[in-house]
Scaffold this motif. Structure first.
Motif, PDB file in Angstrom:
ATOM      1  N   GLN A 111     -21.993  22.079 -30.775  1.00 15.85           N
ATOM      2  CA  GLN A 111     -21.204  22.321 -29.571  1.00 15.85           C
ATOM      3  C   GLN A 111     -19.755  22.666 -29.882  1.00 15.85           C
ATOM      4  N   ASP A 112     -19.355  22.467 -31.109  1.00  7.53           N
ATOM      5  CA  ASP A 112     -17.957  22.715 -31.468  1.00  7.53           C
ATOM      6  C   ASP A 112     -17.707  24.139 -31.956  1.00  7.53           C
ATOM      7  N   ALA A 113     -18.770  24.922 -32.123  1.00  5.18           N
ATOM      8  CA  ALA A 113     -18.612  26.299 -32.599  1.00  5.18           C
ATOM      9  C   ALA A 113     -17.908  27.142 -31.541  1.00  5.18           C
ATOM     10  N   PRO A 114     -17.116  28.134 -31.954  1.00  2.47           N
ATOM     11  CA  PRO A 114     -16.429  28.998 -30.986  1.00  2.47           C
ATOM     12  C   PRO A 114     -17.417  29.829 -30.178  1.00  2.47           C
ATOM     13  N   VAL A 214     -30.625  20.678 -17.502  1.00  6.02           N
ATOM     14  CA  VAL A 214     -29.198  20.882 -17.741  1.00  6.02           C
ATOM     15  C   VAL A 214     -28.975  21.210 -19.212  1.00  6.02           C
ATOM     16  N   HIS A 215     -28.083  22.168 -19.472  1.00  3.91           N
ATOM     17  CA  HIS A 215     -27.638  22.496 -20.825  1.00  3.91           C
ATOM     18  C   HIS A 215     -26.175  22.091 -20.927  1.00  3.91           C
ATOM     19  N   VAL A 216     -25.863  21.244 -21.883  1.00  2.00           N
ATOM     20  CA  VAL A 216     -24.500  20.761 -22.071  1.00  2.00           C
ATOM     21  C   VAL A 216     -23.873  21.543 -23.208  1.00  2.00           C
ATOM     22  N   ARG A 217     -22.766  22.214 -22.939  1.00  2.00           N
ATOM     23  CA  ARG A 217     -22.170  23.104 -23.932  1.00  2.00           C
ATOM     24  C   ARG A 217     -21.037  22.468 -24.731  1.00  2.00           C
ATOM     25  N   LYS A 218     -20.225  21.643 -24.084  1.00  2.00           N
ATOM     26  CA  LYS A 218     -19.135  21.030 -24.844  1.00  2.00           C
ATOM     27  C   LYS A 218     -18.525  19.876 -24.057  1.00  2.00           C
ATOM     28  N   GLN A 219     -17.773  19.051 -24.780  1.00  2.00           N
ATOM     29  CA  GLN A 219     -17.057  17.941 -24.157  1.00  2.00           C
ATOM     30  C   GLN A 219     -15.987  18.498 -23.221  1.00  2.00           C
ATOM     31  N   PRO A 220     -15.992  18.097 -21.931  1.00  2.00           N
ATOM     32  CA  PRO A 220     -14.983  18.633 -21.008  1.00  2.00           C
ATOM     33  C   PRO A 220     -13.603  18.032 -21.235  1.00  2.00           C
ATOM     34  N   ALA A 221     -12.587  18.815 -20.954  1.00  3.61           N
ATOM     35  CA  ALA A 221     -11.212  18.322 -21.000  1.00  3.61           C
ATOM     36  C   ALA A 221     -10.960  17.441 -19.775  1.00  3.61           C
TER      37      ALA A 221
END
Length: 264
Positions: A111-114, A214-221
């Motif tokens: 999930q951390d990839a650009p 649900v697909h989780v893409r990254k940790q939200p700010a």
């Protein structure tokens, strides 16, 4: 006392047997617990098995409505791997299965990839320029979930007395009412926290969820989460609904599709 979401999704146990207590603080208009709430509780148990990995995707099949009170969660490790793991959870109450969840967790690096081709957030007014949803009506019909979230929607929304956008779509903002910041655990709940998008087209409507992925893409700010919920393939009997969530920096953090039962 912690935040409502953390307290009300807490699980206890070990290995394959976990338990939780479902509360009436996340009920919808029909008086039953919101499906996203049941999803979050099931995932809280699944996540205990692979704490070093992050949720990537999960699917919930709603066998029958949940209810307030004790719940048992039977957890099965389908596969545990270095890159990804798959966990299944059955949420049971009174000897009956209510929800079956299958979730995949993975290495945080996934999930951390650009992102090379991001989905941009639609341009809508800021939360301060949008309308707060009326809590009085929600309280009158027993939809306690409305007290746990702070919603802001476009003035045209039927939810706040507008004419409607002319299509089955909700654009708005969401955050926890008690100040809890969004995180990966909250995103599967956020995608199901708004009323059905179909209501913006046909008026007040109940659409029980049959399946939600649900697909989780990254940790939200930290901060507000922007949401777009829309239904495009509509037929009496079944309706599909897509949701997209962007964090306060404009990054897509989750997307989902659910299939609901619609009885005109």
């Amino acid at each position: 006392m912690g935040y409502h979401f953390d307290v009300d999704t807490a699980v206890s146990g070990a290995d394959e047997r976990w338990s939780a207590t479902l509360t009436d603080d996340w009920s919808i208009a029909s008086g039953v617990p919101n499906g996203g709430y049941l999803f979050a509780v099931a995932l809280a148990a699944a996540g205990q098995v692979v704490p070093e990995q992050r949720l990537i995707t999960a699917t919930a099949h709603y066998v029958r409505p949940g209810q307030d009170g004790p719940a048992e969660l039977a957890v099965e490790t389908v596969k545990r791997g270095r890159l990804t793991s798959t966990i299944a959870v059955a949420l049971n109450q009174d000897g009956k299965e209510r929800v079956r969840v299958v979730a995949t967790y993975g290495d945080p690096a996934l999930q951390d990839a650009p992102v090379e081709h991001p989905i941009p957030a639609p341009a809508i007014p800021s939360p301060d320029e949008c309308r707060s949803t009326p809590s009085e009506l929600a309280s009158a019909i027993g939809a306690t979930i409305a007290e746990r979230f702070d919603y802001r929607v476009l003035p045209a929304s039927r939810w706040v007395g507008g004419e409607g956008p002319g299509e089955a779509r909700v654009d708005g903002w969401i955050r926890f009412a008690d100040g809890r910041e969004p995180d990966l655990a909250a995103l599967p709940f956020f995608v199901d926290a708004f009323p059905p998008a179909l209501g913006e087209l046909v008026g007040p409507v109940t659409v029980p969820t049959l399946e939600l992925t649900v697909h989780v893409r990254k940790q939200p700010a930290p901060g507000w989460v922007q949401a777009r919920i829309e239904a495009r393939h509509i037929a009496p009997g079944l309706v599909e609904e897509d949701a997209y969530l962007w964090d306060s920096t404009g990054e897509l953090v989750a997307l989902s599709r659910q299939l609901g039962l619609w009885r005109p």
